[in-house]
Design an enzyme around this catalytic site. Structure first.
Site, PDB file in Angstrom:
ATOM      1  CG  ASP A 168     -42.225  60.645  83.836  1.00 39.60           C
ATOM      2  OD1 ASP A 168     -41.547  59.599  83.994  1.00 39.60           O
ATOM      3  OD2 ASP A 168     -43.467  60.658  83.885  1.00 39.60           O
ATOM      4  CG  HIS A 217     -33.334  55.017  83.021  1.00 40.32           C
ATOM      5  ND1 HIS A 217     -34.375  55.896  83.199  1.00 40.32           N
ATOM      6  CD2 HIS A 217     -33.778  53.810  83.484  1.00 40.32           C
ATOM      7  CE1 HIS A 217     -35.406  55.254  83.735  1.00 40.32           C
ATOM      8  NE2 HIS A 217     -35.074  53.980  83.912  1.00 40.32           N
ATOM      9  CG  LEU A 224     -26.544  76.167  86.819  1.00 46.02           C
ATOM     10  CD1 LEU A 224     -27.827  76.946  86.577  1.00 46.02           C
ATOM     11  CD2 LEU A 224     -26.393  75.122  85.704  1.00 46.02           C
TER      12      LEU A 224
HETATM   13  C1  IPE Z   1     -41.128  60.936  88.861  1.00 46.27           C
HETATM   14  O1  IPE Z   1     -41.374  60.084  87.799  1.00 46.27           O
HETATM   15  C2  IPE Z   1     -39.765  60.687  89.444  1.00 46.27           C
HETATM   16  C3  IPE Z   1     -38.616  61.044  88.607  1.00 46.27           C
HETATM   17  C4  IPE Z   1     -38.639  61.608  87.437  1.00 46.27           C
HETATM   18  C5  IPE Z   1     -37.335  60.738  89.188  1.00 46.27           C
HETATM   19  P1  IPE Z   1     -42.157  58.714  87.985  1.00 46.27           P
HETATM   20  O2  IPE Z   1     -42.189  58.065  86.654  1.00 46.27           O
HETATM   21  O3  IPE Z   1     -41.557  57.929  89.096  1.00 46.27           O
HETATM   22  O4  IPE Z   1     -43.604  59.210  88.430  1.00 46.27           O
HETATM   23  P2  IPE Z   1     -44.999  58.424  88.421  1.00 46.27           P
HETATM   24  O5  IPE Z   1     -44.778  57.117  89.120  1.00 46.27           O
HETATM   25  O6  IPE Z   1     -45.403  58.230  87.003  1.00 46.27           O
HETATM   26  O7  IPE Z   1     -45.944  59.339  89.141  1.00 46.27           O
HETATM   27  C1  IPE Z   2     -38.060  58.978  84.439  1.00 43.63           C
HETATM   28  O1  IPE Z   2     -38.424  58.137  83.405  1.00 43.63           O
HETATM   29  C2  IPE Z   2     -36.787  58.541  85.119  1.00 43.63           C
HETATM   30  C3  IPE Z   2     -36.979  58.026  86.478  1.00 43.63           C
HETATM   31  C4  IPE Z   2     -38.102  57.915  87.122  1.00 43.63           C
HETATM   32  C5  IPE Z   2     -35.785  57.595  87.152  1.00 43.63           C
HETATM   33  P1  IPE Z   2     -39.309  56.863  83.658  1.00 43.63           P
HETATM   34  O2  IPE Z   2     -38.400  55.709  83.907  1.00 43.63           O
HETATM   35  O3  IPE Z   2     -40.307  57.095  84.728  1.00 43.63           O
HETATM   36  O4  IPE Z   2     -39.996  56.698  82.258  1.00 43.63           O
HETATM   37  P2  IPE Z   2     -41.492  56.248  81.974  1.00 43.63           P
HETATM   38  O5  IPE Z   2     -42.385  57.189  82.732  1.00 43.63           O
HETATM   39  O6  IPE Z   2     -41.626  54.847  82.471  1.00 43.63           O
HETATM   40  O7  IPE Z   2     -41.624  56.369  80.495  1.00 43.63           O
HETATM   41 MG    MG Z   3     -42.218  57.776  84.700  1.00 45.70          MG
END
Ligand code: IPE
Ligand code: IPE
Ligand code: MG
Length: 244
Positions: free
Chosen positions: A18, A35, A129
């Site tokens: 995240d 990303h 792995l």
């Molecule tokens: C969790 O992250 C999902 C992934 C990393 C793929 P999110 O960014 O979607 O989670 P929330 O919405 O903050 O809980």
């Molecule tokens: C995690 O990073 C990746 C996915 C959920 C696909 P985020 O896109 O949720 O990044 P933040 O949380 O908005 O910074």
């Molecule tokens: Mg996020």
């Protein structure tokens, strides 16, 4: 970072990657730049996890709820996953990595589904792995589909055997980057006795030193699985599958 070698390396590490969006926004870049950068961090983690002796690595790439994001971001994420898989699979195979996708794959585009099948088939017999990517995955979806399949087979109580990667050990270490302290519908059943590690570091910045820190933290935990500390110390390395 300590120079001491880690003694208890987790067999299975599960990661909520995240913070990509915030990493990009801090640099005045579009969220998708985060990303893109995040893919490098996955590559790096795969390498160091293998080097450190981790046998199973699971990363959360796209949740059941991530469809709610703006359409351009969803398509970018799907495209990124498709391209990364297409471009990296031979290298994974050469390194003895077994690739598995977990999630509701039927909702993905036919191209992606086909790429996933090809990657899984190519790497099926690799043992260095196991790299599981959770895509269109949700812990609630997983439990529901497992119960449905177990009922259809006439053995409802056997449902844990139908969960995603039931053939692999439960995660020993869960890592979430990006500062949030939540599961966000990742592995719900499988995390029952997993050690939970949270860091404020944003996913694209999660490097070798950060991973090493999480391993040291893990090694310092006493896993008791419901027993007393004295009992746990006497029976260390209780397999996680013994816990139901
Ligand atoms: C969790 O992250 C999902 C992934 C990393 C793929 P999110 O960014 O979607 O989670 P929330 O919405 O903050 O809980
Ligand atoms: C995690 O990073 C990746 C996915 C959920 C696909 P985020 O896109 O949720 O990044 P933040 O949380 O908005 O910074
Ligand atoms: Mg996020």
């Amino acid at each position: 970072m300590s120079a001491e070698p880690v003694v208890h390396v987790p067999k299975h590490v599960a990661v909520v990657m995240d913070g990509n969006g915030r990493w990009a926004q801090k640099r005045f870049l579009p969220r998708v730049a985060g990303h893109r950068q995040g893919v490098d961090a996955v590559r790096r983690l795969m390498r160091v996890a293998g080097e450190r002796g981790v046998a199973h690595l699971t990363v959360f790439a796209f949740s059941s709820e991530n469809w709610k994001r703006p359409e351009e971001e969803v398509s970018y994420l799907m495209e990124l996953f498709f391209k990364a898989l297409r471009d990296e699979i031979q290298k994974l195979h050469d390194n003895g990595i077994r690739f598995r996708a977990i999630g509701d794959l039927a909702a993905l585009s036919p191209d992606i589904q086909q790429q996933i099948r090809a990657a899984e088939q190519l790497t099926a017999n690799n043992r260095a792995l196991t790299f599981n990517v959770a895509v269109n995955y949700g812990g609630r979806w997983d439990m529901t589909q497992a119960v449905e399949r177990a009922c259809a087979a006439g053995h409802p109580t056997n449902f844990p055997q139908y969960l995603a990667f039931a053939d692999q050990p439960d995660p020993d270490l869960f890592i979430r980057t990006g500062g949030e302290r939540r599961i966000s519908n990742f592995l719900l059943w499988q995390l029952a006795y997993t050690e939970l590690y949270f860091t404020d570091t944003l996913w694209p910045d999660f490097d070798e030193a950060e991973f090493e820190r999480s391993l040291h933290w893990f090694a310092s935990r006493e896993r008791r699985f419901g027993q007393t500390g004295e009992q746990a110390r006497a029976h260390q390395a209780l397999p996680s599958k013994a816990i139901q």
